[in-house]
Design an enzyme around this catalytic site. Structure first.
Site, PDB file in Angstrom:
ATOM      1  N   LYS A  43       0.802  -1.200   0.000  1.00  0.00           N
ATOM      2  CA  LYS A  43       0.000   0.000   0.000  1.00  0.00           C
ATOM      3  C   LYS A  43       0.846   1.265   0.000  1.00  0.00           C
ATOM      4  O   LYS A  43       0.374   2.348  -0.280  1.00  0.00           O
ATOM      5  CB  LYS A  43      -0.866   0.042   1.278  1.00  0.00           C
ATOM      6  CG  LYS A  43      -1.757  -1.136   1.488  1.00  0.00           C
ATOM      7  CD  LYS A  43      -2.415  -0.998   2.888  1.00  0.00           C
ATOM      8  CE  LYS A  43      -3.125  -2.268   3.242  1.00  0.00           C
ATOM      9  NZ  LYS A  43      -3.441  -2.327   4.685  1.00  0.00           N
ATOM     10  N   GLU A  99       7.533   1.849  -6.267  1.00  0.00           N
ATOM     11  CA  GLU A  99       7.662   1.495  -4.846  1.00  0.00           C
ATOM     12  C   GLU A  99       7.839   2.762  -4.015  1.00  0.00           C
ATOM     13  O   GLU A  99       8.386   3.751  -4.488  1.00  0.00           O
ATOM     14  CB  GLU A  99       8.906   0.619  -4.630  1.00  0.00           C
ATOM     15  CG  GLU A  99       8.648  -0.874  -4.665  1.00  0.00           C
ATOM     16  CD  GLU A  99       7.940  -1.388  -3.402  1.00  0.00           C
ATOM     17  OE1 GLU A  99       7.309  -0.605  -2.689  1.00  0.00           O
ATOM     18  OE2 GLU A  99       8.037  -2.589  -3.163  1.00  0.00           O
ATOM     19  N   ASP A 100       7.416   2.704  -2.766  1.00  0.00           N
ATOM     20  CA  ASP A 100       7.694   3.825  -1.862  1.00  0.00           C
ATOM     21  C   ASP A 100       9.115   3.737  -1.323  1.00  0.00           C
ATOM     22  O   ASP A 100       9.795   4.744  -1.186  1.00  0.00           O
ATOM     23  CB  ASP A 100       6.678   3.873  -0.711  1.00  0.00           C
ATOM     24  CG  ASP A 100       6.573   2.545   0.031  1.00  0.00           C
ATOM     25  OD1 ASP A 100       6.806   1.495  -0.589  1.00  0.00           O
ATOM     26  OD2 ASP A 100       6.270   2.565   1.229  1.00  0.00           O
ATOM     27  N   ASP A 103      14.294  -1.378   0.771  1.00  0.00           N
ATOM     28  CA  ASP A 103      15.036  -1.473   2.028  1.00  0.00           C
ATOM     29  C   ASP A 103      16.021  -2.651   1.899  1.00  0.00           C
ATOM     30  O   ASP A 103      17.101  -2.497   1.330  1.00  0.00           O
ATOM     31  CB  ASP A 103      13.974  -1.671   3.124  1.00  0.00           C
ATOM     32  CG  ASP A 103      14.504  -1.619   4.524  1.00  0.00           C
ATOM     33  OD1 ASP A 103      15.717  -1.713   4.702  1.00  0.00           O
ATOM     34  OD2 ASP A 103      13.712  -1.497   5.474  1.00  0.00           O
ATOM     35  N   LYS A 131      17.005   2.856   0.651  1.00  0.00           N
ATOM     36  CA  LYS A 131      17.784   2.726   1.887  1.00  0.00           C
ATOM     37  C   LYS A 131      18.875   1.672   1.651  1.00  0.00           C
ATOM     38  O   LYS A 131      18.792   0.535   2.111  1.00  0.00           O
ATOM     39  CB  LYS A 131      16.852   2.293   3.019  1.00  0.00           C
ATOM     40  CG  LYS A 131      17.283   2.762   4.383  1.00  0.00           C
ATOM     41  CD  LYS A 131      16.509   2.046   5.456  1.00  0.00           C
ATOM     42  CE  LYS A 131      15.190   2.701   5.791  1.00  0.00           C
ATOM     43  NZ  LYS A 131      14.498   1.966   6.891  1.00  0.00           N
ATOM     44  N   PHE A 152      13.679   4.841  10.296  1.00  0.00           N
ATOM     45  CA  PHE A 152      12.344   4.365   9.945  1.00  0.00           C
ATOM     46  C   PHE A 152      11.516   5.543   9.453  1.00  0.00           C
ATOM     47  O   PHE A 152      11.283   6.490  10.194  1.00  0.00           O
ATOM     48  CB  PHE A 152      11.686   3.696  11.152  1.00  0.00           C
ATOM     49  CG  PHE A 152      10.547   2.811  10.772  1.00  0.00           C
ATOM     50  CD1 PHE A 152      10.737   1.453  10.623  1.00  0.00           C
ATOM     51  CD2 PHE A 152       9.283   3.351  10.519  1.00  0.00           C
ATOM     52  CE1 PHE A 152       9.685   0.622  10.233  1.00  0.00           C
ATOM     53  CE2 PHE A 152       8.232   2.537  10.131  1.00  0.00           C
ATOM     54  CZ  PHE A 152       8.432   1.173   9.987  1.00  0.00           C
ATOM     55  N   ASP A 159       3.879   3.680   6.504  1.00  0.00           N
ATOM     56  CA  ASP A 159       3.260   3.540   7.824  1.00  0.00           C
ATOM     57  C   ASP A 159       4.203   2.993   8.885  1.00  0.00           C
ATOM     58  O   ASP A 159       5.243   2.407   8.581  1.00  0.00           O
ATOM     59  CB  ASP A 159       2.066   2.585   7.730  1.00  0.00           C
ATOM     60  CG  ASP A 159       2.511   1.122   7.616  1.00  0.00           C
ATOM     61  OD1 ASP A 159       3.348   0.822   6.753  1.00  0.00           O
ATOM     62  OD2 ASP A 159       2.036   0.296   8.420  1.00  0.00           O
ATOM     63  N   ARG A 165       0.260   7.067   7.481  1.00  0.00           N
ATOM     64  CA  ARG A 165       0.273   7.083   6.012  1.00  0.00           C
ATOM     65  C   ARG A 165      -0.273   8.397   5.456  1.00  0.00           C
ATOM     66  O   ARG A 165       0.052   8.807   4.352  1.00  0.00           O
ATOM     67  CB  ARG A 165      -0.594   5.944   5.447  1.00  0.00           C
ATOM     68  CG  ARG A 165      -0.024   4.561   5.627  1.00  0.00           C
ATOM     69  CD  ARG A 165      -0.749   3.587   4.707  1.00  0.00           C
ATOM     70  NE  ARG A 165      -0.674   2.207   5.147  1.00  0.00           N
ATOM     71  CZ  ARG A 165       0.302   1.360   4.827  1.00  0.00           C
ATOM     72  NH1 ARG A 165       1.294   1.749   4.075  1.00  0.00           N
ATOM     73  NH2 ARG A 165       0.287   0.115   5.259  1.00  0.00           N
TER      74      ARG A 165
HETATM   75  C1  PRP Z   1       7.379  -1.860   2.271  1.00  0.00           C
HETATM   76  C2  PRP Z   1       7.613  -1.196   0.919  1.00  0.00           C
HETATM   77  C3  PRP Z   1       8.245  -2.270   0.093  1.00  0.00           C
HETATM   78  C4  PRP Z   1       8.971  -3.115   1.120  1.00  0.00           C
HETATM   79  C5  PRP Z   1      10.412  -2.786   1.094  1.00  0.00           C
HETATM   80  O1  PRP Z   1       6.166  -2.517   2.248  1.00  0.00           O
HETATM   81  O2  PRP Z   1       6.422  -0.740   0.350  1.00  0.00           O
HETATM   82  O3  PRP Z   1       7.292  -3.028  -0.608  1.00  0.00           O
HETATM   83  O4  PRP Z   1       8.445  -2.786   2.412  1.00  0.00           O
HETATM   84  O5  PRP Z   1      11.122  -3.561   2.046  1.00  0.00           O
HETATM   85  P1  PRP Z   1      12.250  -4.595   1.638  1.00  0.00           P
HETATM   86  O6  PRP Z   1      13.122  -3.939   0.607  1.00  0.00           O
HETATM   87  O7  PRP Z   1      12.966  -4.827   2.940  1.00  0.00           O
HETATM   88  O8  PRP Z   1      11.592  -5.841   1.133  1.00  0.00           O
HETATM   89  P2  PRP Z   1       5.445  -3.054   3.567  1.00  0.00           P
HETATM   90  O9  PRP Z   1       5.752  -4.529   3.731  1.00  0.00           O
HETATM   91  O10 PRP Z   1       5.782  -2.176   4.728  1.00  0.00           O
HETATM   92  O11 PRP Z   1       3.913  -2.967   3.196  1.00  0.00           O
HETATM   93  P3  PRP Z   1       3.024  -1.664   2.838  1.00  0.00           P
HETATM   94  O12 PRP Z   1       3.578  -1.067   1.578  1.00  0.00           O
HETATM   95  O13 PRP Z   1       1.654  -2.242   2.628  1.00  0.00           O
HETATM   96  O14 PRP Z   1       3.106  -0.715   4.003  1.00  0.00           O
END
Ligand code: PRP
Length: 175
Positions: A43, A99-100, A103, A131, A152, A159, A165
């Site tokens: 999301k 993507e937002d 990580d 990141k 974070f 979120d 959000r």
């Molecule tokens: C976040 C973000 C990426 C992922 C990145 O999603 O949107 O999809 O984490 O992390 P990574 O590189 O360590 O895999 P999240 O799981 O928090 O779900 P959301 O977007 O629904 O908040």
């Protein structure tokens, strides 16, 4: 809501919108003449993709995919699953994943693998935040809004336990 949690402004509305507009121009130049599919990853990407869509100066179609990564605390376990699938037929199409944040790279790596196996012609990635310090898998990111430090981030779609959000800016969680 836990009242002990403090947030600190990291990127204000203007900085975000200026950078998203720049990204829109770069992407438009690269994707000119391509009938591409913009894929928002639910999301967290919702605010970013809504602004990026309006910054793009070329035609495209839109779809979303939901991905869930199981985490122990803030550390992903590596188990990823698709919770909501694309509704479009993307075989032999050029995709731009939005993507937002990238990580560890685990989510994006899984997504790239899945979409490729299922027949995408090409896949590019635009992420608002990158990141790098936390990377576990060396995934590619074609368009990056901001390189960020290992904190974070919340707001502008991102979120913490479902909260924050809605904020129109990006902030970091502080102890
Ligand atoms: C976040 C973000 C990426 C992922 C990145 O999603 O949107 O999809 O984490 O992390 P990574 O590189 O360590 O895999 P999240 O799981 O928090 O779900 P959301 O977007 O629904 O908040």
């Amino acid at each position: 809501m836990n009242s002990n949690i403090k947030i600190k402004l990291a990127l204000d509305r203007d900085a975000i919108h200026q950078r998203v507009n720049e990204m829109g121009r770069d992407i438009s130049a690269d994707f000119k003449g391509k009938d591409f599919l913009l894929v928002g990853v639910l999301k967290g990407s919702v605010c970013f993709i809504a602004d990026l869509m309006r910054a793009l100066e070329v035609p495209y179609t839109l779809d979303f995919i939901g991905v869930s990564t199981y985490r122990e605390g803030t550390t992903p376990s590596g188990r990823v699953e698709i919770t909501y699938d694309l509704q479009s037929n993307f075989k032999d199409r050029d995709l731009l994943i939005v993507e937002d944040i990238v990580d560890t790279g685990i989510t994006l790596d899984y997504l790239l693998g899945q979409l490729k196996v299922r027949g995408a012609k090409s896949i590019a990635v635009a992420t608002l935040l990158n990141k790098k310090e936390r990377r576990k898998i060396d995934v590619k990111t074609d368009y990056v809004g901001f390189e960020v430090e290992n904190k974070f981030y919340v707001g502008y779609g991102l979120d913490y336990k479902g909260m924050y959000r809605h904020l129109p800016f990006l902030a970091t969680l502080e102890n």
